[in-house]
Enzyme design. Structure first.
Site, short mmCIF file in Angstrom:
data_model
loop_
_atom_site.label_atom_id
_atom_site.label_comp_id
_atom_site.label_asym_id
_atom_site.label_seq_id
_atom_site.Cartn_x
_atom_site.Cartn_y
_atom_site.Cartn_z
N THR A 212 35.79 34.09 27.89
CA THR A 212 37.05 34.97 27.03
C THR A 212 38.48 34.40 27.47
O THR A 212 38.57 33.66 28.34
CB THR A 212 36.64 36.83 27.74
OG1 THR A 212 37.02 36.62 29.13
CG2 THR A 212 34.76 37.20 28.19
N ASN A 214 42.07 36.19 27.93
CA ASN A 214 42.22 37.29 28.67
C ASN A 214 43.21 37.07 28.09
O ASN A 214 44.26 36.26 28.59
CB ASN A 214 42.02 36.97 30.15
CG ASN A 214 42.91 38.42 30.77
OD1 ASN A 214 43.30 38.99 30.49
ND2 ASN A 214 42.83 38.16 32.68
N GLU A 260 39.78 41.13 26.67
CA GLU A 260 39.37 39.88 26.72
C GLU A 260 37.80 40.76 25.55
O GLU A 260 37.56 40.71 25.31
CB GLU A 260 38.40 39.64 28.42
CG GLU A 260 39.16 39.96 29.70
CD GLU A 260 38.42 39.71 30.78
OE1 GLU A 260 37.78 39.11 30.78
OE2 GLU A 260 37.97 40.76 31.36
#
Length: 319
Positions: A212, A214, A260
């Protein structure tokens, strides 16, 4: 579109213009009515349309610590206003000294001396000047003195969002905080967006097979309630379908709240240090703590599938 910060940035040879004033956070559908009318009148007269707004939000100066969550940073508002046809945005630094400017002085120094207003377009509840003492009636009186007209536009549109309440930035913030991004989308006329720089996190998503981005969001950003959402991750002009997680990651007993985004069906992305935007299309589920990592991975895989389906259905409907 020209962008000015402070009265001194306005060109000295600036002529007559059509002006509208307000915070316009989110540039929601009610705001669009007012701004759109200002642009329409400006085109009819052959003069520029100017939006006057403030930074920081006036409440932060008048009542320190009360800065509301922002639906859009100033650069995003300017982009949205440019799409509506606005020719210039004037951002006035809202200081303690500026907050003490009387309504009459505001009209003279801003609308008359610098912007040479021909028409001022506002909503019926518009207030301005020290302690919000100026209203549209006073503004109209000043217009007769200084040769500008005042047009009032009813910005109160409504729909299903918020149980039929009139659209407003306050209602939109509440819906976002509750995780009702679909309701916020109805008011805004587009998905709610947050922006920020991609920073290194705990990299647990990568370890689980779902890396992901962030996103370290901008100060005072209105962030949706904890949960999983479908939406898009915007990177350098590209909109990538995404499953988005907001929260503290209870599976690992984390305490820091994060945003995220997992770019669906994309591999090998290196986004660290890039400024990105995340659009929230729909709520998928609340945040949960699972009995095992295997259950968590299964749930994430389901989140991705549901997000992919929601995005595809939305895009097919919009096509």
């Amino acid at each position: 579109m020209q962008r000015w910060r402070g009265l001194e940035d306005i060109p000295q040879d600036w002529g007559r213009s059509v002006v509208t004033i307000g915070s316009y956070d989110g540039v929601h559908r009610g705001h669009q009515l007012i701004i759109g009318r200002a642009v329409e009148r400006a085109r009819e007269l052959g003069v520029p349309a100017v939006v006057v707004t403030f930074d920081p939000h006036p409440s932060e100066v008048v009542r320190p610590g009360s800065h509301p969550p922002l639906l859009a940073p100033h650069h995003r508002r300017a982009e949205l206003m440019a799409e509506l046809g606005v020719d210039a945005v004037l951002i006035l630094p809202f200081t303690t000294e500026f907050s003490k400017l009387s309504p009459a002085d505001f009209v003279a120094k801003v609308l008359v001396d610098r912007l040479h207003a021909r028409i001022v377009v506002e909503g019926p509840n518009f207030r301005f000047g020290h302690k919000a003492a100026g209203d549209v009636g006073f503004l109209a009186e000043q217009g007769r003195t200084y040769d500008f007209d005042v047009e009032l536009i009813d910005l109160f549109v409504s729909g299903t969002a918020g149980g039929g309440q009139p659209f407003s930035s306050t209602l939109t913030r509440r819906l976002v905080a509750e995780g009702d991004v679909e309701g916020a989308r109805e008011i805004l006329g587009r998905p709610h967006r947050v922006e920020g720089v991609v920073v290194r996190g705990a990299q647990r998503g990568r370890e689980l097979g779902f890396p992901t981005a962030n996103v370290e969001t901008l100060p005072h950003t209105a962030i949706p309630a904890d949960g999983v959402y479908a939406g898009w991750l915007h990177v350098e002009g590209e909109a990538m379908p995404a499953a988005i997680s907001v929260g503290t990651n209870p599976q690992f007993d984390a305490v820091e709240r994060t945003v995220e985004a997992y770019a669906i069906d994309r591999e090998g992305l290196d986004l660290y240090g890039l400024h990105v935007a995340v659009d929230f299309l729909a709520f998928v589920r609340g945040m949960s703590k699972f009995d095992s990592l295997e259950q968590l991975v299964e749930a994430i895989a389901d989140d991705v599938k549901r997000s992919r389906d929601l995005i595809a259905a939305y895009e097919a409907n919009e096509a």
